[in-house]
Design an enzyme around this catalytic site. Structure first.
Site, PDB file in Angstrom:
ATOM      1  N   GLY A  17      36.546   9.163  23.862  1.00  0.00           N
ATOM      2  CA  GLY A  17      34.323   9.263  24.828  1.00  0.00           C
ATOM      3  C   GLY A  17      33.516   8.932  24.054  1.00  0.00           C
ATOM      4  O   GLY A  17      33.458   8.100  22.850  1.00  0.00           O
ATOM      5  N   ILE A  18      32.405  10.331  23.983  1.00  0.00           N
ATOM      6  CA  ILE A  18      31.960  10.338  22.692  1.00  0.00           C
ATOM      7  C   ILE A  18      31.314   9.934  21.466  1.00  0.00           C
ATOM      8  O   ILE A  18      31.168   9.307  20.833  1.00  0.00           O
ATOM      9  CB  ILE A  18      30.544  11.567  23.582  1.00  0.00           C
ATOM     10  CG1 ILE A  18      30.396  11.240  25.270  1.00  0.00           C
ATOM     11  CG2 ILE A  18      29.454  11.566  22.886  1.00  0.00           C
ATOM     12  CD1 ILE A  18      29.624  12.074  26.042  1.00  0.00           C
ATOM     13  N   ASP A  63      41.907  20.044  13.909  1.00  0.00           N
ATOM     14  CA  ASP A  63      41.213  21.540  15.453  1.00  0.00           C
ATOM     15  C   ASP A  63      40.340  21.946  14.920  1.00  0.00           C
ATOM     16  O   ASP A  63      40.418  23.308  13.505  1.00  0.00           O
ATOM     17  CB  ASP A  63      42.251  22.561  15.420  1.00  0.00           C
ATOM     18  CG  ASP A  63      42.367  23.829  16.343  1.00  0.00           C
ATOM     19  OD1 ASP A  63      40.965  23.470  16.815  1.00  0.00           O
ATOM     20  OD2 ASP A  63      42.943  24.634  16.497  1.00  0.00           O
ATOM     21  N   ASN A  90      31.246  17.128  18.000  1.00  0.00           N
ATOM     22  CA  ASN A  90      31.053  16.631  19.425  1.00  0.00           C
ATOM     23  C   ASN A  90      32.604  17.159  19.768  1.00  0.00           C
ATOM     24  O   ASN A  90      32.033  17.582  21.124  1.00  0.00           O
ATOM     25  CB  ASN A  90      31.296  15.251  19.138  1.00  0.00           C
ATOM     26  CG  ASN A  90      31.980  14.239  20.235  1.00  0.00           C
ATOM     27  OD1 ASN A  90      31.324  14.041  20.964  1.00  0.00           O
ATOM     28  ND2 ASN A  90      33.087  14.316  20.032  1.00  0.00           N
ATOM     29  N   TYR A 154      31.407  27.241  30.036  1.00  0.00           N
ATOM     30  CA  TYR A 154      30.960  26.051  29.879  1.00  0.00           C
ATOM     31  C   TYR A 154      29.514  26.411  29.785  1.00  0.00           C
ATOM     32  O   TYR A 154      29.157  25.679  28.524  1.00  0.00           O
ATOM     33  CB  TYR A 154      31.433  25.071  30.479  1.00  0.00           C
ATOM     34  CG  TYR A 154      31.219  23.425  30.297  1.00  0.00           C
ATOM     35  CD1 TYR A 154      32.360  23.089  29.327  1.00  0.00           C
ATOM     36  CD2 TYR A 154      30.000  22.927  31.033  1.00  0.00           C
ATOM     37  CE1 TYR A 154      31.482  21.294  28.377  1.00  0.00           C
ATOM     38  CE2 TYR A 154      30.009  21.475  29.832  1.00  0.00           C
ATOM     39  CZ  TYR A 154      30.338  20.760  29.760  1.00  0.00           C
ATOM     40  OH  TYR A 154      30.145  19.666  28.734  1.00  0.00           O
ATOM     41  N   LYS A 158      27.564  25.707  26.244  1.00  0.00           N
ATOM     42  CA  LYS A 158      26.585  24.473  26.217  1.00  0.00           C
ATOM     43  C   LYS A 158      25.343  25.359  25.106  1.00  0.00           C
ATOM     44  O   LYS A 158      24.643  25.020  24.937  1.00  0.00           O
ATOM     45  CB  LYS A 158      27.065  23.422  26.394  1.00  0.00           C
ATOM     46  CG  LYS A 158      27.945  22.607  26.515  1.00  0.00           C
ATOM     47  CD  LYS A 158      28.551  22.213  25.378  1.00  0.00           C
ATOM     48  CE  LYS A 158      29.189  21.304  25.316  1.00  0.00           C
ATOM     49  NZ  LYS A 158      29.998  20.360  24.049  1.00  0.00           N
ATOM     50  N   ILE A 189      28.262  11.455  32.092  1.00  0.00           N
ATOM     51  CA  ILE A 189      28.855  10.590  31.014  1.00  0.00           C
ATOM     52  C   ILE A 189      29.801  10.537  31.414  1.00  0.00           C
ATOM     53  O   ILE A 189      31.421  11.159  32.293  1.00  0.00           O
ATOM     54  CB  ILE A 189      29.058  10.402  29.454  1.00  0.00           C
ATOM     55  CG1 ILE A 189      27.200  11.596  28.806  1.00  0.00           C
ATOM     56  CG2 ILE A 189      28.909   9.469  28.558  1.00  0.00           C
ATOM     57  CD1 ILE A 189      25.990  10.651  29.437  1.00  0.00           C
ATOM     58  N   THR A 191      33.410   9.251  31.026  1.00  0.00           N
ATOM     59  CA  THR A 191      34.432   9.754  29.191  1.00  0.00           C
ATOM     60  C   THR A 191      35.869  10.463  30.604  1.00  0.00           C
ATOM     61  O   THR A 191      35.638  10.446  31.459  1.00  0.00           O
ATOM     62  CB  THR A 191      33.873  10.311  28.196  1.00  0.00           C
ATOM     63  OG1 THR A 191      33.669  11.690  28.447  1.00  0.00           O
ATOM     64  CG2 THR A 191      32.509  10.339  27.635  1.00  0.00           C
ATOM     65  N   PRO A 192      37.328   9.937  29.048  1.00  0.00           N
ATOM     66  CA  PRO A 192      38.717  11.047  30.230  1.00  0.00           C
ATOM     67  C   PRO A 192      37.873  12.196  30.518  1.00  0.00           C
ATOM     68  O   PRO A 192      38.679  12.960  31.192  1.00  0.00           O
ATOM     69  CB  PRO A 192      39.174  10.880  29.504  1.00  0.00           C
ATOM     70  CG  PRO A 192      38.687   9.631  28.476  1.00  0.00           C
ATOM     71  CD  PRO A 192      37.469   9.599  28.218  1.00  0.00           C
TER      72      PRO A 192
HETATM   73  N1  LIG Z   1      31.541  13.457  29.560  1.00  0.00           N
HETATM   74  C1  LIG Z   1      30.498  13.576  29.666  1.00  0.00           C
HETATM   75  O1  LIG Z   1      29.750  14.086  30.857  1.00  0.00           O
HETATM   76  C2  LIG Z   1      29.921  15.284  29.036  1.00  0.00           C
HETATM   77  C3  LIG Z   1      28.674  15.215  29.894  1.00  0.00           C
HETATM   78  C4  LIG Z   1      28.559  16.669  28.564  1.00  0.00           C
HETATM   79  C5  LIG Z   1      28.062  17.009  27.236  1.00  0.00           C
HETATM   80  N2  LIG Z   1      29.947  16.406  26.962  1.00  0.00           N
HETATM   81  C6  LIG Z   1      30.454  17.211  25.848  1.00  0.00           C
HETATM   82  O2  LIG Z   1      30.134  15.922  24.889  1.00  0.00           O
HETATM   83  C7  LIG Z   1      31.130  16.176  23.649  1.00  0.00           C
HETATM   84  C8  LIG Z   1      32.406  14.786  23.827  1.00  0.00           C
HETATM   85  O3  LIG Z   1      32.951  14.909  25.467  1.00  0.00           O
HETATM   86  P1  LIG Z   1      33.666  13.342  25.790  1.00  0.00           P
HETATM   87  O4  LIG Z   1      33.247  13.398  27.259  1.00  0.00           O
HETATM   88  O5  LIG Z   1      33.600  12.392  25.439  1.00  0.00           O
HETATM   89  O6  LIG Z   1      35.258  13.910  26.240  1.00  0.00           O
HETATM   90  P2  LIG Z   1      36.652  13.088  25.290  1.00  0.00           P
HETATM   91  O7  LIG Z   1      37.344  14.612  25.990  1.00  0.00           O
HETATM   92  O8  LIG Z   1      36.500  11.837  26.676  1.00  0.00           O
HETATM   93  O9  LIG Z   1      36.920  13.902  24.219  1.00  0.00           O
HETATM   94  C9  LIG Z   1      36.803  15.012  23.645  1.00  0.00           C
HETATM   95  C10 LIG Z   1      37.649  15.006  22.408  1.00  0.00           C
HETATM   96  O10 LIG Z   1      38.003  15.901  22.107  1.00  0.00           O
HETATM   97  C11 LIG Z   1      38.599  16.412  20.996  1.00  0.00           C
HETATM   98  N3  LIG Z   1      39.518  17.943  21.283  1.00  0.00           N
HETATM   99  C12 LIG Z   1      39.301  18.385  22.202  1.00  0.00           C
HETATM  100  N4  LIG Z   1      39.782  20.080  21.812  1.00  0.00           N
HETATM  101  C13 LIG Z   1      39.701  19.900  20.244  1.00  0.00           C
HETATM  102  C14 LIG Z   1      39.911  20.701  18.930  1.00  0.00           C
HETATM  103  N5  LIG Z   1      40.443  22.121  19.181  1.00  0.00           N
HETATM  104  N6  LIG Z   1      39.957  20.298  18.264  1.00  0.00           N
HETATM  105  C15 LIG Z   1      39.947  19.037  17.859  1.00  0.00           C
HETATM  106  N7  LIG Z   1      39.594  18.361  18.505  1.00  0.00           N
HETATM  107  C16 LIG Z   1      39.319  18.596  20.347  1.00  0.00           C
HETATM  108  C17 LIG Z   1      39.994  15.419  22.295  1.00  0.00           C
HETATM  109  O11 LIG Z   1      40.803  15.778  21.403  1.00  0.00           O
HETATM  110  C18 LIG Z   1      38.775  14.569  23.080  1.00  0.00           C
HETATM  111  O12 LIG Z   1      39.007  13.650  22.045  1.00  0.00           O
HETATM  112  C19 LIG Z   1      32.086  16.915  24.259  1.00  0.00           C
HETATM  113  O13 LIG Z   1      31.433  17.963  23.833  1.00  0.00           O
HETATM  114  C20 LIG Z   1      31.492  17.836  25.798  1.00  0.00           C
HETATM  115  O14 LIG Z   1      31.194  19.315  26.521  1.00  0.00           O
HETATM  116  C21 LIG Z   1      30.327  15.382  28.052  1.00  0.00           C
END
Ligand SMILES: NC(=O)c1ccc[n+]([C@@H]2O[C@H](COP(=O)([O-])OP(=O)(O)OC[C@H]3O[C@@H](n4cnc5c(N)ncnc54)[C@H](O)[C@@H]3O)[C@@H](O)[C@H]2O)c1
Length: 271
Positions: A17-18, A63, A90, A154, A158, A189, A191-192
């Site tokens: 993802g991001i 982690d 992130n 959540y 945040k 966004i 993403t998975p």
């Molecule tokens: N996708 C959205 O719509 C969105 C919106 C707002 C905020 N966010 C935030 O963006 C960030 C990235 O999210 P994303 O959408 O890319 O999600 P994602 O699930 O695609 O990626 C998140 C990554 O974090 C890793 N992760 C989870 N727990 C972990 C840990 N304890 N230690 C290390 N790695 C860990 C996962 O393995 C994964 O690769 C997050 O903080 C999420 O809350 C996402």
């Protein structure tokens, strides 16, 4: 010259993802990137994507809730790529559920992964960057700016990231440390995260709202595109690279007078 030539960045949650998009975009601007994640194979894939297009990257398992591992990651980064001057906090998860049914264990897990991690990462980065300077970018959410039903934990995590970021920025500035700290607040966004972690988000919501969000085939899978259509004036979900562009700006000297601020990237959702 690319804007991040000679800089070293650590990106957590970089397997997906991001985080992956941020790692790739930072590298495209010349930064060497340490991509960390719980998901070792995914972090390695991200590093391979970068090196495959001529960039410099290394992958590591981390982690983000493990306090001791943060010191090790800073040390590993120094050894493999040089001292970090950019940290993107992130990694995150989203545990949905109605407050009346929510367990304390899930609350603590949500806080640990999304908020404790940002404290640990920011502390480690401030220690590392206090003389040489740097930019810390904490990924919050629009959920850190306003409430959502069935996302109480959540939202709280945040919101904590948002205000901790401001406190850290003011503290760095007051101490005269050459470190900027900003938060990024993505909207919807694609993403998975929508498929894997947001379970329970629909529990107890009126049927028409659930329908509007179009649960996909398969229990608890949610379509980011459908949610964006219902909630985002631009009428589409954002792409990870659209968030990554903002992260690159905040990492670079182009944002040298910007610190302690919340930066929204959401297709006018919060406007
Ligand atoms: N996708 C959205 O719509 C969105 C919106 C707002 C905020 N966010 C935030 O963006 C960030 C990235 O999210 P994303 O959408 O890319 O999600 P994602 O699930 O695609 O990626 C998140 C990554 O974090 C890793 N992760 C989870 N727990 C972990 C840990 N304890 N230690 C290390 N790695 C860990 C996962 O393995 C994964 O690769 C997050 O903080 C999420 O809350 C996402």
């Amino acid at each position: 010259m690319a804007s991040l030539e000679g800089r070293v960045a650590i990106v957590t949650g970089a397997a997906s993802g991001i985080g992956r998009a941020a790692a790739v975009s930072l590298a495209a601007e010349g930064a060497s990137v340490l991509a960390t994640d719980l998901d070792e194979a995914g972090a390695k894939d991200t590093a391979t994507l970068i090196t495959g297009s001529g960039g410099t990257a290394h992958a590591a398992v981390q982690d983000v809730t493990d306090e001791a591992r943060w010191d090790a990651i800073m040390g590993l980064c120094r050894t493999e790529l040089g001292a970090a001057s950019i940290l993107v906090n992130n990694a995150g998860i989203a545990i949905g559920g109605a407050i009346m049914e929510f367990s304390l264990a899930d609350w603590k897990k949500q806080m640990s992964v999304n908020l404790d991690s940002v404290f640990l990462g920011t502390r480690a980065a401030m220690r590392e960057m206090q003389k040489t300077g740097g930019s810390i970018i904490n990924i919050s959410s629009v959920a850190g700016l306003r409430g959502s039903a069935n996302l109480g934990a959540y939202c709280a995590s945040k919101g904590g990231v948002r205000l901790f970021t401001k406190a850290a920025a003011v503290e760095c500035a007051r101490l005269g440390l050459p470190i900027r700290v900003n938060s990024v607040h993505p909207g919807i966004i694609d993403t998975p995260i929508w498929q894997k972690s947001i379970t329970g988000m629909m529990d107890g919501l009126p049927a028409e709202q659930v329908e509007a969000m179009q649960l996909q085939a398969g229990a608890n899978a949610i379509s980011a595109e459908a949610i964006a259509l219902a909630s985002t004036p631009m009428g589409r979900a954002g792409r990870p690279d659209e968030v990554a562009n903002l992260i690159v700006f905040l990492a670079s000297d182009a944002s040298s007078y910007i610190t302690g601020q919340e930066h929204v990237v959401d297709g006018a959702m919060m406007a």
